[in-house]
Motif scaffolding. Structure first.
Motif, PDB file in Angstrom:
ATOM      1  N   MET A 328     -34.254 -14.134  43.888  1.00 35.56           N
ATOM      2  CA  MET A 328     -35.068 -13.062  44.486  1.00 35.56           C
ATOM      3  C   MET A 328     -36.547 -13.438  44.564  1.00 35.56           C
ATOM      4  O   MET A 328     -37.217 -13.178  45.557  1.00 35.56           O
ATOM      5  CB  MET A 328     -34.917 -11.765  43.676  1.00 35.56           C
ATOM      6  N   LYS A 329     -37.065 -14.030  43.467  1.00 37.86           N
ATOM      7  CA  LYS A 329     -38.494 -14.339  43.439  1.00 37.86           C
ATOM      8  C   LYS A 329     -38.792 -15.731  43.979  1.00 37.86           C
ATOM      9  O   LYS A 329     -39.680 -15.948  44.791  1.00 37.86           O
ATOM     10  CB  LYS A 329     -39.004 -14.263  41.988  1.00 37.86           C
ATOM     11  N   LEU A 330     -38.005 -16.713  43.466  1.00 40.22           N
ATOM     12  CA  LEU A 330     -38.374 -18.119  43.710  1.00 40.22           C
ATOM     13  C   LEU A 330     -37.783 -18.684  44.989  1.00 40.22           C
ATOM     14  O   LEU A 330     -38.034 -19.829  45.349  1.00 40.22           O
ATOM     15  CB  LEU A 330     -37.940 -18.983  42.520  1.00 40.22           C
ATOM     16  N   GLY A 331     -36.924 -17.916  45.663  1.00 43.96           N
ATOM     17  CA  GLY A 331     -36.298 -18.447  46.870  1.00 43.96           C
ATOM     18  C   GLY A 331     -35.224 -19.479  46.505  1.00 43.96           C
ATOM     19  O   GLY A 331     -34.462 -19.277  45.557  1.00 43.96           O
ATOM     20  N   TYR A 332     -35.196 -20.568  47.268  1.00 44.22           N
ATOM     21  CA  TYR A 332     -34.184 -21.621  47.004  1.00 44.22           C
ATOM     22  C   TYR A 332     -34.690 -22.469  45.826  1.00 44.22           C
ATOM     23  O   TYR A 332     -35.294 -23.516  45.998  1.00 44.22           O
ATOM     24  CB  TYR A 332     -33.991 -22.468  48.261  1.00 44.22           C
ATOM     25  N   SER A 333     -34.480 -21.964  44.604  1.00 43.39           N
ATOM     26  CA  SER A 333     -35.090 -22.588  43.421  1.00 43.39           C
ATOM     27  C   SER A 333     -34.320 -23.843  43.017  1.00 43.39           C
ATOM     28  O   SER A 333     -33.221 -24.105  43.508  1.00 43.39           O
ATOM     29  CB  SER A 333     -35.066 -21.595  42.256  1.00 43.39           C
ATOM     30  N   GLN A 334     -34.903 -24.542  42.086  1.00 40.93           N
ATOM     31  CA  GLN A 334     -34.290 -25.798  41.631  1.00 40.93           C
ATOM     32  C   GLN A 334     -32.934 -25.537  40.986  1.00 40.93           C
ATOM     33  O   GLN A 334     -31.990 -26.313  41.156  1.00 40.93           O
ATOM     34  CB  GLN A 334     -35.232 -26.467  40.623  1.00 40.93           C
ATOM     35  N   GLU A 335     -32.850 -24.408  40.282  1.00 40.79           N
ATOM     36  CA  GLU A 335     -31.600 -24.068  39.595  1.00 40.79           C
ATOM     37  C   GLU A 335     -30.470 -23.844  40.611  1.00 40.79           C
ATOM     38  O   GLU A 335     -29.363 -24.361  40.479  1.00 40.79           O
ATOM     39  CB  GLU A 335     -31.828 -22.805  38.753  1.00 40.79           C
ATOM     40  N   VAL A 336     -30.801 -23.091  41.661  1.00 39.59           N
ATOM     41  CA  VAL A 336     -29.806 -22.810  42.709  1.00 39.59           C
ATOM     42  C   VAL A 336     -29.381 -24.117  43.373  1.00 39.59           C
ATOM     43  O   VAL A 336     -28.201 -24.376  43.604  1.00 39.59           O
ATOM     44  CB  VAL A 336     -30.410 -21.843  43.760  1.00 39.59           C
ATOM     45  N   GLU A 337     -30.392 -24.965  43.630  1.00 40.79           N
ATOM     46  CA  GLU A 337     -30.115 -26.223  44.313  1.00 40.79           C
ATOM     47  C   GLU A 337     -29.226 -27.129  43.455  1.00 40.79           C
ATOM     48  O   GLU A 337     -28.247 -27.696  43.944  1.00 40.79           O
ATOM     49  CB  GLU A 337     -31.441 -26.933  44.630  1.00 40.79           C
ATOM     50  N   SER A 338     -29.553 -27.242  42.157  1.00 33.11           N
ATOM     51  CA  SER A 338     -28.783 -28.166  41.319  1.00 33.11           C
ATOM     52  C   SER A 338     -27.337 -27.701  41.173  1.00 33.11           C
ATOM     53  O   SER A 338     -26.418 -28.505  41.060  1.00 33.11           O
ATOM     54  CB  SER A 338     -29.440 -28.373  39.952  1.00 33.11           C
ATOM     55  N   HIS A 339     -27.118 -26.370  41.229  1.00 32.72           N
ATOM     56  CA  HIS A 339     -25.750 -25.859  41.172  1.00 32.72           C
ATOM     57  C   HIS A 339     -24.967 -26.318  42.412  1.00 32.72           C
ATOM     58  O   HIS A 339     -23.827 -26.776  42.327  1.00 32.72           O
ATOM     59  CB  HIS A 339     -25.793 -24.323  41.089  1.00 32.72           C
ATOM     60  N   TYR A 340     -25.618 -26.234  43.560  1.00 32.46           N
ATOM     61  CA  TYR A 340     -24.979 -26.662  44.813  1.00 32.46           C
ATOM     62  C   TYR A 340     -24.722 -28.182  44.794  1.00 32.46           C
ATOM     63  O   TYR A 340     -23.644 -28.657  45.165  1.00 32.46           O
ATOM     64  CB  TYR A 340     -25.874 -26.300  46.006  1.00 32.46           C
ATOM     65  N   VAL A 341     -25.728 -28.919  44.290  1.00 29.08           N
ATOM     66  CA  VAL A 341     -25.631 -30.390  44.278  1.00 29.08           C
ATOM     67  C   VAL A 341     -24.454 -30.839  43.414  1.00 29.08           C
ATOM     68  O   VAL A 341     -23.705 -31.743  43.781  1.00 29.08           O
ATOM     69  CB  VAL A 341     -26.959 -31.013  43.779  1.00 29.08           C
ATOM     70  N   GLU A 342     -24.277 -30.156  42.289  1.00 32.96           N
ATOM     71  CA  GLU A 342     -23.171 -30.513  41.390  1.00 32.96           C
ATOM     72  C   GLU A 342     -21.826 -30.377  42.093  1.00 32.96           C
ATOM     73  O   GLU A 342     -20.969 -31.286  42.037  1.00 32.96           O
ATOM     74  CB  GLU A 342     -23.234 -29.585  40.169  1.00 32.96           C
ATOM     75  N   GLY A 343     -21.662 -29.274  42.793  1.00 35.17           N
ATOM     76  CA  GLY A 343     -20.405 -29.055  43.522  1.00 35.17           C
ATOM     77  C   GLY A 343     -20.220 -30.075  44.635  1.00 35.17           C
ATOM     78  O   GLY A 343     -19.115 -30.581  44.863  1.00 35.17           O
ATOM     79  N   LEU A 344     -21.327 -30.388  45.321  1.00 37.00           N
ATOM     80  CA  LEU A 344     -21.257 -31.353  46.420  1.00 37.00           C
ATOM     81  C   LEU A 344     -20.791 -32.726  45.910  1.00 37.00           C
ATOM     82  O   LEU A 344     -19.940 -33.376  46.524  1.00 37.00           O
ATOM     83  CB  LEU A 344     -22.628 -31.491  47.091  1.00 37.00           C
ATOM     84  N   CYS A 345     -21.356 -33.148  44.774  1.00 33.11           N
ATOM     85  CA  CYS A 345     -21.019 -34.475  44.220  1.00 33.11           C
ATOM     86  C   CYS A 345     -19.521 -34.576  43.947  1.00 33.11           C
ATOM     87  O   CYS A 345     -18.877 -35.569  44.285  1.00 33.11           O
ATOM     88  CB  CYS A 345     -21.793 -34.741  42.941  1.00 33.11           C
ATOM     89  N   LYS A 346     -18.987 -33.510  43.343  1.00 32.55           N
ATOM     90  CA  LYS A 346     -17.561 -33.506  43.013  1.00 32.55           C
ATOM     91  C   LYS A 346     -16.712 -33.610  44.286  1.00 32.55           C
ATOM     92  O   LYS A 346     -15.789 -34.417  44.394  1.00 32.55           O
ATOM     93  CB  LYS A 346     -17.241 -32.199  42.271  1.00 32.55           C
ATOM     94  N   GLN A 347     -17.077 -32.770  45.279  1.00 33.88           N
ATOM     95  CA  GLN A 347     -16.319 -32.722  46.526  1.00 33.88           C
ATOM     96  C   GLN A 347     -16.439 -34.055  47.286  1.00 33.88           C
ATOM     97  O   GLN A 347     -15.462 -34.563  47.832  1.00 33.88           O
ATOM     98  CB  GLN A 347     -16.855 -31.569  47.399  1.00 33.88           C
ATOM     99  N   PHE A 348     -17.639 -34.607  47.292  1.00 28.69           N
ATOM    100  CA  PHE A 348     -17.893 -35.868  48.001  1.00 28.69           C
ATOM    101  C   PHE A 348     -16.986 -36.977  47.437  1.00 28.69           C
ATOM    102  O   PHE A 348     -16.346 -37.711  48.185  1.00 28.69           O
ATOM    103  CB  PHE A 348     -19.374 -36.253  47.813  1.00 28.69           C
TER     104      PHE A 348
END
Length: 1743
Positions: A328-348
């Motif tokens: 809500m405050k920080l927008g696309y924050s680092q925490e949100v991004e790292s969660h997505y990146v983790e899933g991407l790595c597994k899927q990749f």
């Protein structure tokens, strides 16, 4: 080895069309971008660089290395990711050059990847449009007009773009950024400040340029003056372009290899104001308002939500779309991004593995078929070379004409010749490529030609004549379906085979053989004389060869073979005009030209040289010329050499000198070339390269060179750095030898750098930094100051500027930040890539490591790594043998030995040669064979421990038997050197510090220095003027002193062999009375002096060696007999007649003291100086000693007199042991060893009556004596502790007359009567004496319950107790008579034995005490109950007894006689047989409780108890019936009838613990497995005639020993084989050869250990490690060698102690009573649990 059917030589219908095309040489039929072996998996990453940075970094760090390992292990291919944004300065992201390179590499990946090839990462950002690099002039001027019309300021555009008339059509190009931004740069600023200023300036310029182009193009599009297709290139972002190129207009099958990951962010617009969100979306700033760029967003939606779904609908492209919600405050924050990146790595990772498994084929062809692999390498070169063949010449037409069929009977080969760089190789590659189609066109489509091409010198196989002819013959044979039964051994026969095979060709299948570069053949087999080349060919065969005109005289040889002038084609320099025309065409093909002014200089250059390569180099230079470039006569070089150098310098200017230096250096120094990935890895390990290209802010894990640099290097040197296919990898190599030589000169001329680079390559192929191991990074800017030693003027200038502007790249943090360690992500380098761990024999060989590692280790002098990383590595040895490179492995071991001189390597090579036949036939047996041979010698050759541990670790994968203690007799033959025809001519032999070098003096006056190993004469001194009496060498080996019959000492410089001085040895005047001439009687050396004395003289002359003059004479009381100097060179001890010795000071010449021993009759034979104890020992000619304390050297005190007289034999030799603890005195009739601590004789060995000792020496550790006898040609080894002769080694050269010991290396030199010198390694000889033997065949063997001791019976009066772990005998239990029976309690603390003198003994096994003895009855069998309480003594004549072990009291008598009795596990019954009855006798009453009686005439053949079912017995009767009988019920539970005559030869049968299986052996080659429940019989074929078999306690394994079939007698010395079979699948899981006759086989009850007793009284222990059984994690019991490894503080070998029996018995058995010799019986129960003491204490107690 590999899946069945792989690599079979005979073509069959299933053979792929690809393979057939390759074998018949149809190059054009091969796939356009690779030869059949496939290539790397290359994946292009398409993304916007800024919004996917986190994803790309995470993939780089965590996923790509895993995928790389996956591809290497399962397919033997590389996995490479092309992400050109990674590691590149963000300011360069939109550079036109980078964008152009990206499109080129994208196209490459799509065409050449063996598996997945494209991954799109799409986010919320469309990306900015590109800055055009070049725009056609018409378009540019139109855009300029439109911009002016729109009211835009176009000055910037006019300033940054420049017209180039050399483009066709003319174009405007963007000027280089570096050139334009110089205006912005202030020379006083620091580099980082200047860079940020430049970057800011460029951002402003590029934004403005993009704005002008966008506005103008949109306006033109609206008007309709510019079509949308044309406008697209100005309005598209790189992301859209790349997605469109990769996914548009592709087939569904192709799209299976592509993946897209789409990341959508919900409600993203509202966060546009946050400054950090600019990375993730396109924004525009309008009057301080930051908003999302709607136009870019629309274009993004068009690609993301329209184009990609359309592609998906038409194919099965994988697309993953995920929606992320913002904070809500920080927008696309680092925490949100790292969660997505983790899933991407597994899927990749999962997707890549899926696609790889679906598209990449496991290709074992090249692994299993060396011929196929060889021809693929040449085909790949052929394709590469023909692709750069651009200058067509009339020579090609001549060759084409030669290939066509002609009327006529005979043909001869065609010879193409010309100087370097004249294009011979390219011409022949073109011929080989086109020959197939030419012949088909000429002779009709049904013709199926065979084209064989070899570029000699490019592979090992093609350099050596034998392998070249062999591979050509094999290829012809496969094509014409001829069967070669075996390949000829002789090279002449190979040529005959070739000639015969040429005759197989026909008009339907004509044959063309193309051989390039004959001069590259090695000179082995006289290949360069060309005797092997057929001069007359059949009508349908053509051979085309090429050569340099004046190398090795090859052209002259050809002229004498082929006389027809029309058969020679010379490649000459061509006409300038033709070259100019070719150049023009070449430029036009890439839409370029040169101005008429520039053409003048081009013509001038072509006037000097028109070689094809020169024309190509000119083209490379002028293709980049702009029309306004100022050209003069220095712009082009005049020779090929200069042009190549200029090319290299220009690459250095563009990419940085340090990077280019090292990159091209590594490629040039590699043995076979490097792959792109290897080069990237190696440069990433090279700190000097990283220091040059990295900025301190970029230092992060993983620390690697960006791929962009390597891609640019490849592009700059395209056509010169070419690709070459070797097995499953594509290597970069130089296109010709000229390029290689210049690179060598420019980049590898500094020895220190070359050494460092070889070392780094060695580390890489060792895998030193793999697996996440971090390497320290420290950058040193001055480290490479000497790099610019070649003259590249621009670069030197730049470097000076660089140092001027950039004093430090890292500024203040240099000291601290530089010392960090980073992961460089280099891959593991195993010897093989294992596809399936359960099938260790299915693998891909790591050929890159095989090819490169040894080469770089030897060149960087890393001998330890060579020894332990390669030679002593079991995996390397096994792989080399498995792939058929046994001889290559031996060559590498010999090479390593020549570098390191480690005798372990020499021994290993000898060992491997001795087992060659066996291990090449069955490589799995390698570990067991090596362990058997190395275990006995490892104490003497400690460096072999490493290999033994490797065998322990990796051996069980292939062979489950692991030898723990080996008693194999080591076969050993010494190095031999014939010196002269008879030993009489040898005066003296001196060993030196170098192990294989000796100095030999012959009586003819020559003193020679020999290398015994290579049999080379190194140096020779000739003193022919006089006869040599003796030679001596100083301890530092500086001076060599020779005594002559002229009474002179000649002092030589030993290393230079030059005479320094000659000194005469004088005598006093009164000597002349005797009238004879006195020669030098003896001389000795200290470090600085020579001391010599004449016959019958009382003076000793002291000579200074340095200056070569006499110093003084020592005057003694009596005639001097010997002189010895103290080790420190201070004192001289002069021995004389009447057993007198005087001590002199060598420095001053003063006499310090004189002493006389009381044995005054003889003379002093020898003096020993024990400097550690301050003692001096005088030994007289009869062997008597007197010991003096010399602490006060002026007043020596007599300590000990030791009289050895009495056996009338003179002393032959005396030796002091290395530790000065023992003195060995060798006399003609005996050898005595004295202990210097107590001055007592410890051992004495006497010779037989007729024998006399020649010499004797002690081993290095002093534990054994090595001696030789008169008139024998053997060397004997005695063990000092047991007195046993452990080995006798035959010297084939004749009777040994002299033994000399080299103290430096523990070598023994023996001289035979024939004048042959042999050098023996005492370490190896004494290792043989390290094996304990009882001397008689082992008849029975018991293992203690804890399985730590073994007790053996050998039919003598003794029982030997062996330590299971070390294999040494620790105790001997002596009996009065011959031992017949022996049993142990479960704990092994008590042992009950009986002998043939009707005695029984109870022994305490820990102390060795005989605590109880019973006399009176002859015992046939002894048994102990399972609870250790009672002993059963069975007798034949009298009543048998059950008695209590604790007291010796009788429990009951058994009146029936039983045979082969057994006690049931419940300790209730004793079961045994008598004729036709099976009886169960109660152990409490002695009466028969249960019985089974057979019918008349039927006997019980054999019976066994079932371990897990205590009340059941299985027995076999003579009617071939197997019964299972319940003892408790006295009933038969099951009866199984066997086939008739089945049990005729029954030898043994075993029952599994659960009673389900019976294993029967009948002395033949079959194992009969009987299922006792169903009665079914299964036959398993054994490897030979079974001698003994044993079932393991758990019933899962059968261990058997079988004797070999006679037809297999090619294995040296193999007597029988020990084999372990897994009963579940009937598979043999381990085989171990036995080299002695086995006499007993025993298995342990707990871990599966095997003990074999042998005929010579030795034992071998083995353990079974079944790799399939994960639960059975057997820790390998440590044998002696391994114990030393595991436990550094290992105790000294325990001394063996002997324990005697009680002479008086404690109890006598009468008919039915016992008479004890004491009032009350002795109580043994306490002693049964006696404390065990350590072996050392025990032996001390007993002494």
């Amino acid at each position: 080895m590999w899946p069945s059917g792989v690599g079979s030589r005979q073509p069959n219908p299933r053979d792929s069309a690809l393979r057939r095309a390759a074998i018949s040489g149809n190059v054009l039929a091969l796939p356009p971008f690779h030869v059949p072996t496939g290539r790397a998996v290359r994946v292009f990453i398409c993304a916007n660089p800024d919004d996917t940075e986190a994803e790309r970094n995470a993939l780089k760090e965590h996923v790509y290395p895993k995928l790389r390992d996956f591809c290497r292990e399962n397919y033997g291919v590389e996995f490479q990711v092309v992400d050109l944004y990674w590691g590149v300065d963000p300011e360069e992201w939109d550079s036109p050059d980078l964008q152009r390179l990206r499109m080129k590499l994208l196209e490459d990946c799509l065409k050449t990847s063996a598996g997945p090839c494209f991954v799109g990462l799409v986010g919320e950002k469309y990306g900015s449009i590109r800055v055009p690099g070049e725009v056609e002039s018409a378009e540019f001027e139109m855009i300029l007009d439109a911009a002016v019309e729109a009211g835009l300021d176009t000055r910037l555009l006019e300033e940054w773009y420049c017209r180039d008339e050399n483009a066709v059509p003319p174009a405007y190009y963007l000027k280089p950024k570096a050139q334009m931004l110089k205006n912005y740069q202030n020379s006083m600023e620091s580099s980082s400040a200047a860079k940020s200023k430049n970057d800011k300036a460029w951002r402003g310029v590029s934004d403005e340029i993009k704005k002008i182009f966008r506005t103008a193009v949109l306006q033109l599009q609206e008007k309709g003056t510019m079509k949308s297709v044309q406008a697209k290139k100005f309005l598209c972002s790189p992301l859209e372009d790349e997605l469109d190129f990769a996914l548009g207009k592709q087939t569904p099958a192709f799209l299976k290899k592509c993946v897209c990951y789409i990341r959508k962010i919900a409600n993203f617009d509202r966060h546009a104001k946050l400054p950090e969100m600019a990375r993730y979306m396109d924004i525009i700033t309008d009057a301080d308002r930051v908003m999302r760029n709607q136009e870019a967003y629309e274009r993004l939606l068009k690609v993301r939500d329209e184009f990609i779904p359309t592609v998906v609908a038409a194919s099965n492209l994988r697309v993953y779309s995920s929606v992320t919600h913002c904070d809500m405050k920080l927008g696309y924050s680092q925490e949100v991004e790292s969660h997505y990146v983790e899933g991407l790595c597994k899927q990749f990772y999962e997707d890549m593995v899926d696609i790889i498994q679906a598209t990449v084929q496991q290709n074992f062809d090249a692994e299993t078929d060396p011929m196929y692999d060889e021809l693929l390498q040449h085909l790949s070169l052929c394709k590469t070379f023909s692709s750069i063949y651009e200058y067509k010449s009339e020579a090609l037409d001549l060759v084409q004409e030669y290939l066509y069929p002609v009327k006529g009977s005979r043909m001869s080969p065609l010879v193409v010749y010309g100087g370097p760089c004249s294009g011979k190789t390219l011409l022949l590659a073109e011929v080989a490529k086109e020959a197939y189609s030419w012949l088909q066109k000429e002779m009709g489509p049904e013709t199926d030609p065979v084209v064989i091409v070899r570029f000699i010198g490019t592979t090992d196989f093609s350099t050596d004549l034998r392998t070249l002819l062999q591979s050509i013959c094999e290829q012809i044979a496969i094509n014409y379906r001829c069967l070669i039964h075996f390949l000829p051994q002789k090279i002449q026969e190979m040529r005959e085979l070739l000639v015969n095979l040429l005759g197989e060709s026909s008009f339907h299948r004509p044959l063309v053989i193309v051989l390039d570069a004959l001069e590259q053949l090695s000179d082995a087999d006289e290949a360069r004389k060309l005797w092997w080349l057929p001069a007359h060919l059949p009508r349908t065969v053509r051979i085309v060869v090429s050569t340099l005109p004046n190398k090795h005289g090859i052209l002259q040889k050809l002229r004498s073979l082929i006389h027809d002038e029309f058969r020679y084609v010379e490649l000459i320099q061509r006409d300038r005009k033709a070259c100019s025309q070719t150049l023009k065409q070449q430029l036009l093909s890439v839409k370029r030209k040169v101005t008429s002014g520039q053409q003048i200089y081009v013509n001038e250059a072509l006037a000097k040289c028109t070689l094809p390569m020169f024309v190509n180099l000119i083209y490379r230079e002028v293709v980049n010329w702009r029309s306004h470039k100022d050209v003069d006569d220095t712009s082009l070089s005049a020779t090929v050499h200069d042009s190549i150098e200029r090319l290299f310098f220009s690459v250095e200017d563009k990419l940085g000198s340090r990077f280019v230096f090292r990159a091209l250096g590594y490629i040039t120094m590699s043995k076979a070339g490097l792959t792109e990935m290897e080069l990237e890895d190696i440069l990433s390990l090279d700190n000097s390269v990283l220091g040059d290209i990295m900025v301190s802010s970029n230092l992060k894990n993983p620390l690697r060179v960006s791929y962009d640099l390597i891609a640019r290097l490849r592009e700059e040197l395209d056509g010169y750095l070419i690709e070459r296919q070797v097995r499953n990898v594509t290597l970069m190599v130089w296109a010709n030898r000229h390029l290689h030589l210049i690179a060598l000169k420019l980049y590898l001329s500094n020895e220190e750098d070359v050494h460092q680079m070889h070392s780094l390559l060695a580390e890489y192929f060792l895998g030193a930094w793999a697996g996440g191991r971090k390497k320290i990074f420290h950058c040193d800017n001055n480290h490479f100051a000497h790099f610019s030693h070649h003259n590249n003027p621009q670069q030197q200038q730049q470097q000076q500027q660089h140092h001027h502007h950039h004093p430090s790249q890292h500024g203040h943090d240099k000291g601290s930040a530089d010392k960090y360690s980073y992961d460089r992500q280099t891959p593991e380098q195993p010897w093989v890539f294992q596809c399936n761990l359960l099938e260790p024999d299915i693998f891909f060989v790591n050929h890159r490591k095989m090819t490169e590692l040894v080469y770089h280790l030897t060149r960087s002098g890393r001998t330890d790594d060579l020894m332990y990383g390669v030679i002593m590595n079991f995996s390397w040895l096994y792989t080399m043998i498995k792939i058929g490179h046994f001889d290559k492995a031996l060559t590498d071991i010999d090479l390593a030995y020549s570098y390191s001189q480690e005798k372990e390597l020499k021994f290993l090579a000898t060992t491997l040669r001795s087992i060659k036949v066996k291990v090449t036939r069955n490589p799995a047996s390698l570990s067991a064979e090596l362990q058997q041979r190395l275990l006995p010698v490892v104490t003497s050759l400690p460096k072999l421990r490493h290999l033994l541990l490797e065998c322990d670790k990796d051996g069980p994968k292939y062979c489950s038997i692991v030898p723990l203690h080996s008693s194999m007799d080591v076969t050993y033959s010494p190095e031999r050197l014939p010196l002269c025809s008879s030993y009489m001519q040898i005066v003296e032999i001196i060993p030196t510090l170098a192990p294989s070098i000796v100095i030999v003096a012959l009586e003819d006056g020559s003193v020679s220095t020999w290398d015994v190993e290579s049999r080379q004469l190194l140096r020779q001194i000739d003193t022919a003027r006089s006869v040599v009496l003796g030679i001596r060498l100083t301890t530092d080996e500086k001076y060599l002193v020779v005594a002559t019959t002229k009474n002179t000492l000649l002092i030589y410089d030993n290393h230079k062999s030059c005479l320094l001085s000659e000194v005469e040895v004088k005598c006093s005047k009164h000597l002349g009375v005797t009238g004879g001439v006195a020669f030098i009687n003896g001389f000795t050396l200290s470090s600085q002096h020579a001391l010599a004395w004449l016959e019958a003289s009382k003076e000793v002359n002291v000579i200074d060696l340095v200056y070569g003059w006499p110093l003084y004479q020592f005057h003694c009381w009596y005639e001097v007999t010997c002189v010895q100097c103290s080790p420190d060179g201070m004192y001289a001890f002069c021995g004389q007649y009447l057993n007198t010795t005087s001590i002199f000071h060598l420095g001053s010449g003063d006499k310090l003291a004189t002493m006389t021993s009381e044995f005054s009759g003889g003379f002093v034979k020898s003096i020993l100086v024990l400097d550690t104890l301050n003692q001096m020992v005088m030994i007289d000619n009869e062997g008597s000693l007197s010991v003096w304390n010399t602490k006060e050297v002026t007043n020596p005190r007599l300590m000990e007199d030791y009289d050895c007289r009495g056996d009338d034999s003179e002393v032959v030799g005396i030796e002091l042991s290395e530790d000065q603890r023992s003195i060995l005195i060798c006399k003609a009739r005996s050898i005595e060893v004295l202990d210097t601590k107590v001055w007592k004789m410890v051992e004495k060995f006497k010779a037989k009556r007729t024998e006399r000792f020649v010499a004797a020496v002690l081993s290095k550790n002093g534990q054994s004596i090595v001696a030789s006898m008169e008139n024998t040609s053997s060397i004997f080894v005695w063990r000092r502790d047991s007195g046993q002769c452990m080995a006798s080694l035959i010297e084939i050269s004749g009777a040994i007359v002299k033994l000399i010991k080299s103290t430096h290396h523990n070598l023994l030199l023996s001289v035979a009567s024939s004048g042959v010198l042999s050098v023996w390694d005492i370490d190896i000889i004494t290792a043989m004496s390290n094996i304990d033997k009882t001397g008689k065949r082992i008849l029975n063997l018991q293992l203690s319950g804890r399985e730590d001791f073994i007790y053996t019976m050998d039919g003598s009066e003794s029982i030997h107790k062996w330590n299971f772990n070390t294999g040494f005998i620790e105790m001997v239990f002596k009996h009065e008579g011959l031992v017949e029976n022996c049993v142990l309690t479960t704990s092994g603390d008590l042992m009950v034995t009986s002998d043939d003198k009707s005695s029984q003994y109870i022994w305490q096994t820990t102390t060795g005490e005989n605590i109880f003895r019973i006399n009176g009855q002859k015992i046939t069998q002894l048994l102990i109950t399972h609870n250790d309480q009672f002993v059963v003594s069975l007798c034949e004549q009298n009543a048998s007894r059950v008695w209590r072990l604790a007291t010796g009291h009788k429990v009951c008598n058994i009146l029936v006689t039983l045979q082969h009795a057994l006690i049931t596990t419940a300790n209730t019954f004793l079961v045994g047989t008598t004729k036709n009855k099976l009886l169960a006798v109660s152990l409490w009453s002695g009466s028969v409780s249960k019985k089974f009686i057979c019918d008349d005439g039927i006997t019980i053949v054999n019976f066994k108890l079932i371990p897990d079912c205590p009340d059941y017995v299985v027995f076999i009767t003579s009617t071939e019936t197997v019964f299972i009988w319940s003892v408790a019920d006295e009933s038969v539970c099951r009866r199984v009838q066997m086939p008739a005559n089945f049990l005729k030869n029954l030898e043994d049968f075993q029952i599994s613990p659960n009673g389900k299986l019976g294993i029967v052996s009948k002395g033949d080659e079959n194992i009969n497995v009987l299922d006792l429940h169903s009665g079914k019989l299964r036959l398993v074929h054994a490897a030979g005639i079974i001698w003994r078999q044993k079932l393991s306690r758990d019933g899962r394994y059968l261990v058997y020993i079988c004797f070999r079939n006679c037809e297999e007698d090619d294995d040296a010395g193999v007597v029988s084989n020990l084999i372990v079979m897994r009963l579940a699948d009937g598979k043999s899981i381990g085989t171990c050869s036995l080299y002695k006759t086995p006499t007993f086989l025993c298995l342990s009850q707990r871990a599966l250990n095997i003990i074999v007793g042998f005929e010579d009284g030795s034992i071998g222990t083995y353990t079974v490690v079944d790799r399939v059984d994960a639960a059975l994690k057997i820790k390998i019991a440590t044998s002696n060698s391994r114990q030393i490894v595991n436990n550094a503080a290992q105790k000294v070998r325990p001394k063996c102690s002997t324990h005697a029996f009680k002479t008086i018995s404690d109890c006598i058995w009468r008919e039915s009573t016992e008479v004890f010799s004491r009032d009350s019986p002795i109580n043994l129960s306490d002693s049964g649990e006696a404390e065990t003491t350590t072996p050392t204490k025990k032996s001390e107690l007993l002494q």
